[in-house]
Design a protein around this motif. Sequence first.
Motif, PDB file in Angstrom:
ATOM      1  N   LEU A  46       2.605  18.548  76.341  1.00 36.71           N
ATOM      2  CA  LEU A  46       3.264  18.562  75.032  1.00 36.71           C
ATOM      3  C   LEU A  46       3.340  17.149  74.459  1.00 36.71           C
ATOM      4  O   LEU A  46       3.012  16.916  73.285  1.00 36.71           O
ATOM      5  CB  LEU A  46       4.666  19.165  75.161  1.00 36.71           C
ATOM      6  CG  LEU A  46       5.550  19.121  73.905  1.00 36.71           C
ATOM      7  CD1 LEU A  46       4.907  19.893  72.761  1.00 36.71           C
ATOM      8  CD2 LEU A  46       6.940  19.682  74.208  1.00 36.71           C
ATOM      9  N   LEU A  47       3.742  16.196  75.298  1.00 35.52           N
ATOM     10  CA  LEU A  47       3.854  14.814  74.855  1.00 35.52           C
ATOM     11  C   LEU A  47       2.498  14.276  74.409  1.00 35.52           C
ATOM     12  O   LEU A  47       2.391  13.607  73.377  1.00 35.52           O
ATOM     13  CB  LEU A  47       4.417  13.961  76.002  1.00 35.52           C
ATOM     14  CG  LEU A  47       5.274  12.771  75.634  1.00 35.52           C
ATOM     15  CD1 LEU A  47       6.519  13.198  74.869  1.00 35.52           C
ATOM     16  CD2 LEU A  47       5.684  12.004  76.879  1.00 35.52           C
ATOM     17  N   ARG A  48       1.468  14.582  75.173  1.00 34.18           N
ATOM     18  CA  ARG A  48       0.121  14.088  74.858  1.00 34.18           C
ATOM     19  C   ARG A  48      -0.440  14.750  73.598  1.00 34.18           C
ATOM     20  O   ARG A  48      -1.235  14.138  72.885  1.00 34.18           O
ATOM     21  CB  ARG A  48      -0.815  14.283  76.053  1.00 34.18           C
ATOM     22  CG  ARG A  48      -0.449  13.389  77.250  1.00 34.18           C
ATOM     23  CD  ARG A  48      -1.241  13.749  78.489  1.00 34.18           C
ATOM     24  NE  ARG A  48      -2.642  13.392  78.354  1.00 34.18           N
ATOM     25  CZ  ARG A  48      -3.153  12.185  78.571  1.00 34.18           C
ATOM     26  NH1 ARG A  48      -2.353  11.193  78.933  1.00 34.18           N
ATOM     27  NH2 ARG A  48      -4.439  11.949  78.428  1.00 34.18           N
ATOM     28  N   LEU A  95      -3.606  12.740  72.159  1.00 37.29           N
ATOM     29  CA  LEU A  95      -4.388  12.381  73.347  1.00 37.29           C
ATOM     30  C   LEU A  95      -4.976  13.667  73.924  1.00 37.29           C
ATOM     31  O   LEU A  95      -6.008  13.661  74.575  1.00 37.29           O
ATOM     32  CB  LEU A  95      -3.507  11.676  74.380  1.00 37.29           C
ATOM     33  CG  LEU A  95      -3.146  10.228  74.057  1.00 37.29           C
ATOM     34  CD1 LEU A  95      -2.153   9.687  75.054  1.00 37.29           C
ATOM     35  CD2 LEU A  95      -4.387   9.344  74.003  1.00 37.29           C
ATOM     36  N   GLU A  96      -4.257  14.773  73.710  1.00 38.68           N
ATOM     37  CA  GLU A  96      -4.800  16.123  73.939  1.00 38.68           C
ATOM     38  C   GLU A  96      -4.851  16.811  72.583  1.00 38.68           C
ATOM     39  O   GLU A  96      -3.906  16.695  71.794  1.00 38.68           O
ATOM     40  CB  GLU A  96      -3.892  16.949  74.874  1.00 38.68           C
ATOM     41  CG  GLU A  96      -3.779  16.436  76.282  1.00 38.68           C
ATOM     42  CD  GLU A  96      -5.018  16.683  77.123  1.00 38.68           C
ATOM     43  OE1 GLU A  96      -5.978  17.311  76.618  1.00 38.68           O
ATOM     44  OE2 GLU A  96      -5.043  16.234  78.276  1.00 38.68           O
ATOM     45  N   VAL A 120       8.236   6.731  66.122  1.00 44.82           N
ATOM     46  CA  VAL A 120       8.722   7.504  67.264  1.00 44.82           C
ATOM     47  C   VAL A 120       8.144   6.889  68.536  1.00 44.82           C
ATOM     48  O   VAL A 120       6.979   6.494  68.555  1.00 44.82           O
ATOM     49  CB  VAL A 120       8.274   8.988  67.188  1.00 44.82           C
ATOM     50  CG1 VAL A 120       8.842   9.788  68.352  1.00 44.82           C
ATOM     51  CG2 VAL A 120       8.682   9.627  65.864  1.00 44.82           C
ATOM     52  N   LEU A 121       8.967   6.797  69.584  1.00 44.34           N
ATOM     53  CA  LEU A 121       8.464   6.335  70.883  1.00 44.34           C
ATOM     54  C   LEU A 121       8.429   7.511  71.848  1.00 44.34           C
ATOM     55  O   LEU A 121       9.438   8.217  72.006  1.00 44.34           O
ATOM     56  CB  LEU A 121       9.383   5.248  71.456  1.00 44.34           C
ATOM     57  CG  LEU A 121       8.928   3.793  71.347  1.00 44.34           C
ATOM     58  CD1 LEU A 121       9.942   2.887  72.040  1.00 44.34           C
ATOM     59  CD2 LEU A 121       7.559   3.575  71.950  1.00 44.34           C
ATOM     60  N   LEU A 122       7.285   7.706  72.486  1.00 46.48           N
ATOM     61  CA  LEU A 122       7.110   8.779  73.465  1.00 46.48           C
ATOM     62  C   LEU A 122       7.055   8.158  74.865  1.00 46.48           C
ATOM     63  O   LEU A 122       6.303   7.211  75.088  1.00 46.48           O
ATOM     64  CB  LEU A 122       5.811   9.549  73.189  1.00 46.48           C
ATOM     65  CG  LEU A 122       5.589  10.030  71.748  1.00 46.48           C
ATOM     66  CD1 LEU A 122       4.188  10.634  71.604  1.00 46.48           C
ATOM     67  CD2 LEU A 122       6.651  11.048  71.342  1.00 46.48           C
ATOM     68  N   PHE A 123       7.838   8.692  75.782  1.00 47.49           N
ATOM     69  CA  PHE A 123       7.863   8.182  77.165  1.00 47.49           C
ATOM     70  C   PHE A 123       7.454   9.293  78.111  1.00 47.49           C
ATOM     71  O   PHE A 123       8.098  10.346  78.148  1.00 47.49           O
ATOM     72  CB  PHE A 123       9.276   7.728  77.550  1.00 47.49           C
ATOM     73  CG  PHE A 123       9.757   6.492  76.836  1.00 47.49           C
ATOM     74  CD1 PHE A 123       9.619   5.241  77.421  1.00 47.49           C
ATOM     75  CD2 PHE A 123      10.359   6.581  75.600  1.00 47.49           C
ATOM     76  CE1 PHE A 123      10.084   4.096  76.774  1.00 47.49           C
ATOM     77  CE2 PHE A 123      10.827   5.446  74.946  1.00 47.49           C
ATOM     78  CZ  PHE A 123      10.681   4.200  75.534  1.00 47.49           C
ATOM     79  N   LEU A 164       3.301   6.345  66.547  1.00 44.71           N
ATOM     80  CA  LEU A 164       3.716   7.108  67.722  1.00 44.71           C
ATOM     81  C   LEU A 164       3.476   6.264  68.960  1.00 44.71           C
ATOM     82  O   LEU A 164       2.446   6.388  69.624  1.00 44.71           O
ATOM     83  CB  LEU A 164       2.919   8.417  67.803  1.00 44.71           C
ATOM     84  CG  LEU A 164       3.258   9.458  66.737  1.00 44.71           C
ATOM     85  CD1 LEU A 164       2.100  10.425  66.552  1.00 44.71           C
ATOM     86  CD2 LEU A 164       4.518  10.231  67.116  1.00 44.71           C
ATOM     87  N   GLY A 165       4.403   5.376  69.266  1.00 46.09           N
ATOM     88  CA  GLY A 165       4.240   4.524  70.446  1.00 46.09           C
ATOM     89  C   GLY A 165       4.319   5.369  71.707  1.00 46.09           C
ATOM     90  O   GLY A 165       5.063   6.338  71.765  1.00 46.09           O
TER      91      GLY A 165
END
Length: 241
Positions: free
Chosen positions: A43-45, A50-51, A157-160, A79-80
């Motif tokens: 989901l994050l990717r 990235l996906e 937005v930052l994604l970790f 989207l970091g």
Amino acid sequence: MLDIRALRKTFGAVEVLKGIDLKVARQELVFIIGPSGSGKSTLLRCMNRLEEPSDGSIFVDGVDLLSPKTDINLMRRKLGMVFQSFNLYPHKNALGNVTLALRKVLRKSAAEAEAIAMAALDRVGLKEKAGNFPSQLSGGQQQRVAIARAIALEPTVLLFDEPTSALDPELAGSVLAAMGDLKKAGMTMVVVSHEMRFARDFADRVVFMENGEVVQDGPPAVLFGPDAHPRVKAFLSELSH
């Protein structure tokens, strides 16, 4: 800020995401938890492509991320992403790792890039380590350099993705403290992690996923309290053993 609707992702015959709906408001920290294989990282990717999603829609600050007209490279700057592995260049010092994208992507002058990078390193408590190479930094420090690299580009937005899973608990603490500071400064964040104490203390909402679906979405007090879904309770009790 982030609006995901009916998002699906299949790998061959396997449906990994089964119609995810998720909204993230400005300055909100949304924490995604769930067992391995539940689709959290996928989901994050998908959130920064990235996906490539198989179906559904993703809007970032009103922009349709999946539209062929959208400049994906421009959107990725907004989207970091901070990964489990730090992905630092070993031949560049901390400052060089942070300035690289500022110079190559944003076309900043060397002096401007250095000033922005030093400010970013300062925000994660590593200004004095600017001249150190990754091999001279602990894992926690390397991950904080990776966070500095992400925030230097001023993302929306930052994604970790499991930012502390490669670290021992002591080193993880410094990374979580840096993330907590970003939250207090108003950064919008989506975090996939098993750091439940951090979720309890800092998240605005916790989302529990299983088998590619959202089972429960609510404030920490609900998911970590008596009103949690039975599957959430079972998952948390497994973690505590």
